[in-house]
Design an enzyme around this catalytic site. Structure first.
Site, short mmCIF file in Angstrom:
data_model
loop_
_atom_site.label_atom_id
_atom_site.label_comp_id
_atom_site.label_asym_id
_atom_site.label_seq_id
_atom_site.Cartn_x
_atom_site.Cartn_y
_atom_site.Cartn_z
CG HIS A 32 5.16 36.93 15.18
ND1 HIS A 32 4.98 37.90 16.14
CD2 HIS A 32 6.45 36.50 15.30
CE1 HIS A 32 6.12 38.05 16.82
NE2 HIS A 32 7.02 37.21 16.33
CG HIS A 264 8.37 33.43 12.63
ND1 HIS A 264 7.65 32.45 13.25
CD2 HIS A 264 8.93 34.17 13.64
CE1 HIS A 264 7.75 32.57 14.56
NE2 HIS A 264 8.54 33.61 14.82
CD GLU A 403 11.69 20.34 39.66
OE1 GLU A 403 12.24 19.63 40.52
OE2 GLU A 403 11.92 20.23 38.42
#
Length: 660
Positions: A32, A264, A403
């Site tokens: 990338h 990207h 969580e």
């Protein structure tokens, strides 16, 4: 506009990073390049502000730098090499290759200078919050009005993807609530995702979001060195966590591909790279080229880092700091032998969540680095540390109903160096924690996950809250140790073992009371993961069980004798540890010359490694009192006996259940 000499040099340094990153991805033919090229200018200026020591990556008071967008690892590795960490140019050339020190995503413990394995997007933000929280707790224990031993910053680089993940909302909410002024989030706002513009799926006002969460918000041009420098100077006196929203161009410097989504996750191609290098005055035919003056500037990190650390050591040794030093020593070197574990030998019956609460408090009384809390379930999880105050000055942490971030935050706390964390929630909600638990296992983080309400014993809450498949899921996770103790005393021995292991552990605990087993047991064998609780020299059958089902198996074994089935009974508090024992020990505990039945109120298919049959859950649970559910799904003496008789080809007949 005429650039200053300093900024001319900064640009040269940034271009060096850009072309190193592009060359690494091109050489590997994968990776990338877009984010590293877009963030290079920020990386250069951040280098001037960062306090760290490349020759001692573990210096406690260093600034932490977390790369939440781990896919941009070519930027990370370029910086580590340029700064002078133990990462050579040849290592950069081996990017993404087998057994290299430069894997596709950064891994803690594998490459010097990597603070934590961030894994899937978003987790790095929560990790950074965890580092900042650990620093605050440590500072409150060891700092004085005249001398701060812990005063560093935590920087985190993130992108659009990180902020779109739900975990980032959770973690940043925690940071804002706690006012973590040592936390700096640098957001690479390039408005590009893999599919194209972020506008196709995202339109929120990021600045407003963070302001609402209690953060200071700064907006800059991510390619303007003076803007970057000004923002980084300002955060040093921040009174709340800060996000720097840096508007950048993905693939900056990649000629016609600059700003394109195609930069990207794909190599740029040799022609584009050569053209780009020529445009910036770099030799087009030289790969992995580092100008000498650039290297000298970056390598100043070695000298400055050494000076930072020496000054800190001097502070540390000052005479007035004797008490501070003692406090630091207790945090850095916990004495587990000082723990006075509770004695449950005279306890009739107790839920393992209750015994666990007493154990947590015993550990905390002896170990000042032991801290933790729950995702708004402390009264149910029994995780409250009595009379120990609330974080950040005290030991009790209140994560709210978050969580996933709780797990990732405590992962980072565990790696900070002065904190041993635990966290609690219901076992069924461990689904929300799984990505962070996996990272803990991947990198051997000593994090303790408390999971209560372990089975269909949850009862009236029903099938949505009964974790029938979760034991199997976590037992399948390499380097993770799942404990399901059968009673309070076994719970103590589980903790003794876990505290000495450099690995993450999950304690799966009952809501319902479990009788304390009276048969004499060799608790030294709890550390082996499984051991014989009841042994017959003439055994022709073996029962294996964990948790609440062990007592059921002991009772069933007594009645099976009437039918001529002579059973050994094996407790399996940690199947993962048992799997690691040598073949001789495993064969002694589970006699393969006998028929083997495993009993567990879960899917339990992993027991087929040892068992001929498994009495487990073959469906989801239901809503009813726990005792009715155990009866409905066959976890009764009669249910075990019928299954055993079928396995032994013995005709089942009812016996007087009052005999034993």
């Amino acid at each position: 506009m005429v650039m200053s000499e300093q900024n001319i040099m900064r640009k040269k340094m940034a271009n060096t990073i850009r072309f190193l990153a592009a060359d690494m991805v091109q050489e590997a033919n994968s990776g990338h390049p877009g984010m590293p090229m877009g963030m290079a200018d920020i990386a250069v200026v951040l280098s001037e502000h960062l306090k760290h020591n490349p020759k001692n990556p573990k210096w406690l008071n260093r600034d932490r730098l977390v790369f939440s967008g781990g896919h941009g690892s070519s930027l990370i590795y370029s910086l580590l090499h340029l700064w002078g960490y133990d990462l050579s140019l040849d290592d950069l050339k081996d990017f993404r290759q087998l057994d290299s020190k430069t894997p596709g995503h950064p891994e803690y413990g594998h490459t010097d200078g990597i603070e934590i394995t961030t894994g899937p997007l978003g987790q790095g933000i929560a990790n950074a919050v965890g580092f900042a929280m650990a620093a605050k707790y440590t500072g409150n224990q060891v700092n004085s009005e005249t001398c701060e031993l812990i005063d560093h910053k935590v920087y985190c680089l993130c992108g659009d993807g990180d902020l779109q993940e739900g975990i980032s909302y959770e973690a940043c909410s925690v940071a804002g609530h706690l006012g973590l002024d040592n936390m700096v989030l640098i957001y690479d706002s390039n408005e590009i995702t893999i599919e194209g513009s972020t506008s196709i799926s995202w339109s929120e006002d990021v600045g407003a979001r963070f302001e609402a969460q209690g953060w200071d918000v700064k907006k800059i041009n991510g390619h303007c060195y003076d803007d970057i420098d000004k923002a980084l100077n300002e955060v040093k006196s921040a009174i709340k966590p800060t996000i720097i929203i840096a508007n950048t161009i993905i693939g900056k410097g990649a000629c016609e591909l600059e700003g394109s989504a195609s930069t990207h996750g794909s190599p740029l191609g040799d022609d584009i790279i050569s053209e780009s290098k020529t445009k910036e005055g770099f030799p087009a035919d030289k790969k992995f080229y580092i100008p000498e003056d650039v290297l000298v500037r970056f390598r100043c990190a070695i000298e400055s880092g050494d000076l930072y650390e020496k000054e800190w050591i001097h502070r540390h040794k000052e005479a007035p700091l004797i008490e501070q030093n003692k406090a630091m020593e207790r945090l850095l070197n916990p004495d587990f032998s000082a723990i006075e574990f509770p004695d449950f030998s005279d306890t009739g019956a107790m839920a393992t969540r209750d015994s666990n609460g007493k154990i947590l408090n015993a550990i905390a009384r002896a170990i000042p680095s032991f801290v933790g809390g729950s995702a708004d379930l402390a009264p149910s999880n029994k995780t409250n540390l009595a009379d120990m105050g609330d974080f950040p000055k005290g030991r009790n942490m209140h994560f709210g109903i978050r969580e996933h971030s709780m797990a990732a935050i405590t992962n980072a706390m565990a790696l900070y160096g002065t904190v041993i964390p635990f966290s609690g929630t219901f076992f069924v909600f461990s689904d929300y924690q799984k990505p962070a638990v996996r990272v803990a296992a991947l990198t051997s983080i000593q994090n303790f996950f408390i999971w209560t309400h372990d089975s269909i014993g949850v009862g009236e809450d029903g099938s949505t809250h009964e974790p029938v498949e979760h034991l199997s899921q976590f037992r399948a996770l390499p380097n993770f140790f799942v404990w399901r103790p059968a009673d309070a005393t076994e719970n103590v021995e589980a903790w003794r073992t876990a505290l000495e292991m450099n690995a993450p552990h999950g304690f799966v605990l009952s809501r319902q009371k479990l009788k304390t087993l009276k048969p004499k047991r060799d608790f030294g064998e709890v550390s082996n993961g499984a051991y014989i609780v009841k042994e017959r020299k003439d055994a022709n059958f073996t029962l294996m069980a964990s948790g609440s089902e062990l007592m059921l198996c002991l009772q069933s074994a007594c009645h099976l004798e009437i039918l001529g089935i002579r059973a050994n009974v094996v407790s399996v508090p940690c199947l993962d540890l048992f799997n690691e024992q040598d073949a001789e020990y495993r064969a002694r505990v589970v006699d393969r010359d006998t028929k083997v039945l495993a009993v567990e109120a879960a899917t339990a298919t992993e027991y087929y490694r040892y068992a001929d049959d498994v009495l487990g859950m073959e469906s989801f649970g239901a809503s009813a009192p726990a005792e009715l559910l155990f009866e409905k799904f066959g976890f009764t003496i009669e249910g075990v006996m019928r299954r055993a008789c079928a396995l032994m080809d013995v005709e089942y007949r009812a016996v007087d259940l009052g005999i034993c």
